[in-house]
Scaffold this active site. Structure first.
Site, PDB file in Angstrom:
ATOM      1  N   VAL A 231       0.838  -1.193   0.000  1.00  0.00           N
ATOM      2  CA  VAL A 231       0.000   0.000   0.000  1.00  0.00           C
ATOM      3  C   VAL A 231       0.877   1.247   0.000  1.00  0.00           C
ATOM      4  O   VAL A 231       1.983   1.252   0.544  1.00  0.00           O
ATOM      5  CB  VAL A 231      -0.938  -0.014   1.233  1.00  0.00           C
ATOM      6  CG1 VAL A 231      -0.171  -0.042   2.534  1.00  0.00           C
ATOM      7  CG2 VAL A 231      -1.920   1.146   1.200  1.00  0.00           C
ATOM      8  N   SER A 232       0.382   2.325  -0.612  1.00  0.00           N
ATOM      9  CA  SER A 232       1.051   3.620  -0.644  1.00  0.00           C
ATOM     10  C   SER A 232       2.401   3.496  -1.352  1.00  0.00           C
ATOM     11  O   SER A 232       2.460   3.018  -2.487  1.00  0.00           O
ATOM     12  CB  SER A 232       1.185   4.160   0.780  1.00  0.00           C
ATOM     13  OG  SER A 232       1.628   5.503   0.786  1.00  0.00           O
ATOM     14  N   MET A 233       3.516   3.905  -0.722  1.00  0.00           N
ATOM     15  CA  MET A 233       4.818   3.698  -1.349  1.00  0.00           C
ATOM     16  C   MET A 233       5.013   2.228  -1.697  1.00  0.00           C
ATOM     17  O   MET A 233       5.744   1.876  -2.632  1.00  0.00           O
ATOM     18  CB  MET A 233       5.944   4.153  -0.422  1.00  0.00           C
ATOM     19  CG  MET A 233       7.334   4.008  -1.017  1.00  0.00           C
ATOM     20  SD  MET A 233       8.641   4.359   0.176  1.00  0.00           S
ATOM     21  CE  MET A 233      10.108   4.017  -0.818  1.00  0.00           C
TER      22      MET A 233
ATOM     23  N   GLY B 290       3.097   0.495  -3.260  1.00  0.00           N
ATOM     24  CA  GLY B 290       2.666   0.221  -4.623  1.00  0.00           C
ATOM     25  C   GLY B 290       3.845  -0.054  -5.537  1.00  0.00           C
ATOM     26  O   GLY B 290       3.768  -0.897  -6.445  1.00  0.00           O
TER      27      GLY B 290
ATOM     28  N   HIS C  46      -5.752   9.452  -0.954  1.00  0.00           N
ATOM     29  CA  HIS C  46      -4.630   8.526  -0.961  1.00  0.00           C
ATOM     30  C   HIS C  46      -4.982   7.216  -0.258  1.00  0.00           C
ATOM     31  O   HIS C  46      -5.314   7.201   0.932  1.00  0.00           O
ATOM     32  CB  HIS C  46      -3.433   9.192  -0.272  1.00  0.00           C
ATOM     33  CG  HIS C  46      -2.189   8.376  -0.260  1.00  0.00           C
ATOM     34  ND1 HIS C  46      -1.578   7.926  -1.410  1.00  0.00           N
ATOM     35  CD2 HIS C  46      -1.430   7.915   0.773  1.00  0.00           C
ATOM     36  CE1 HIS C  46      -0.503   7.238  -1.092  1.00  0.00           C
ATOM     37  NE2 HIS C  46      -0.391   7.208   0.221  1.00  0.00           N
TER      38      HIS C  46
END
Length: 370
Positions: free
Chosen positions: A229-231, A233, A348
């Site tokens: 998730v987030s970074m 990705g 986000h």
């Protein structure tokens, strides 16, 4: 996304984060607002003090409940205390003397909750390059040898935080979740001093092979996927590209180039020192140079397994163009879901409406059970 603090995105985002996690035991609505009422927007010290105050208060309630034998009350208090203390640590600078004690106390709260859970996770230590990646295995109750996802968080995530949503969503769909603090995350960074790396496929493969060797009686070792998730990705995509044994890849918030995300951000950005810390840089110029390798250019097309990308159109941290670029580069079976800007859940990683991730989790369950 709802802004509790008008025109103040970052503290409002963190409040939304805690409120969304509250649905899964990571908070109480009134307690979150109690903390928010004591925050001065733009003043990170007040942010820390407010969340620390409520976190320590609820932690003490958990201790009292445990001493009195009130297991359910203690469990719920410890879980809320973990998330409040995690939030209070968020904006503390890496050199702040309070950062590590705050982190240690929040982890202590989570681990005190584990023996009080009806369905207790397994605590893991995956050996990695002379150190280890700590984490947990959350299994669905009553399911023998379920398929499993290996999951990493993002820039600021702790493995424990992924209990409040991802573990619940997968378990109720009959899927196990192995969450880890990879390089640059949680305990791996704060305690073991293992920094992040662009070739995240290396720790991902280590996690995969450890699971195959050690979890044969716990999961279906023929059905393991990877997600982040987030970074993360970027991490999930990179891992899938160079580890073809993963059955599926789930990208919850796409990152095409982490350098592109940071190249124009100011050196005093609220997350700048965290970025420097995770990559082991002394200044932002050095950090940006290191981030140049965190790219899916020439990498995404190597992904061979079915891949699902979920991204919010109003994502202000990783702009939606990251999702389109990643999707266009994929040559595998692929799916792209963009939560439209006019809808809640478009921020986000859907922190403003977690129900918008359910399509992704339904897809994961169906693919892993095929």
């Amino acid at each position: 996304m709802w802004h509790y603090f008008p025109n103040q995105y970052m503290p409002s985002y963190q409040l939304n984060r805690a409120l969304s996690q509250a649905h899964y035991g990571g908070g109480e609505f009134a307690e979150c607002l109690e903390a928010a009422a004591e925050i001065t927007p733009g003043d990170n010290e007040s942010f820390h003090q407010a969340w620390s105050k409520i976190g320590n208060k609820i932690y003490a309630e958990g201790e009292t409940a445990a001493q009195n034998g009130n297991r359910a009350t203690a469990r719920r208090a410890y879980l809320r205390a973990f998330n409040y203390l995690r939030t209070s640590e968020f904006f503390l600078k890496p050199a702040d003397a309070r950062k590590l004690p705050t982190y240690n106390k929040c982890i202590d709260a989570f681990r005190k909750a584990i023996p009080l859970m009806d369905n207790q996770p397994l605590q893991l230590k995956v050996p990695f390059e002379g150190s280890y990646m700590p984490g947990y295995l959350f299994k669905p109750a009553g399911v023998t040898n379920p398929p499993m996802m290996i999951m990493f968080g993002g820039l600021d995530s702790l493995a424990e935080e992924l209990y409040f949503g991802p573990a619940n969503w997968l378990n109720e769909r009959g899927v196990a979740l192995m969450v880890l603090d990879g390089p640059g995350q949680g305990e791996s960074l704060r305690i073991n001093h293992v920094h992040s790396r662009y070739d995240y496929n290396v720790p991902a493969t280590a996690a995969y092979e450890w699971a195959i060797a050690n979890l044969q009686t716990e999961i279906d070792t023929q059905s393991i996927g990877v997600m982040a998730v987030s970074m993360g990705g970027y991490m999930a995509a990179r891992s899938a590209a160079f580890e073809p044994r993963f059955k599926i890849c789930a990208i919850w918030g796409a990152v095409w180039s982490y350098y592109d995300i940071w190249k124009n951000r100011p050196d005093n950005h609220p997350l700048a020192e965290i970025v420097m810390h995770i990559v082991g840089a002394d200044n932002m110029a050095d950090a940006r140079e290191r981030l140049k390798n965190f790219t899916l250019e020439g990498v995404a097309e190597k992904i061979s397994m079915p891949t699902y990308i979920l991204h919010g159109e109003d994502d202000r941290q990783n702009f939606v163009e990251n999702a389109y670029k990643t999707y266009e580069a994929l040559t595998c079976e692929k799916y792209l879901e963009i939560v439209p800007k006019e809808s809640s859940g478009s921020a986000h990683c859907q922190v403003d409406n977690f129900t918008k991730v359910f399509n992704l989790y339904d897809w994961i369950a169906k693919k892993l059970h095929e």
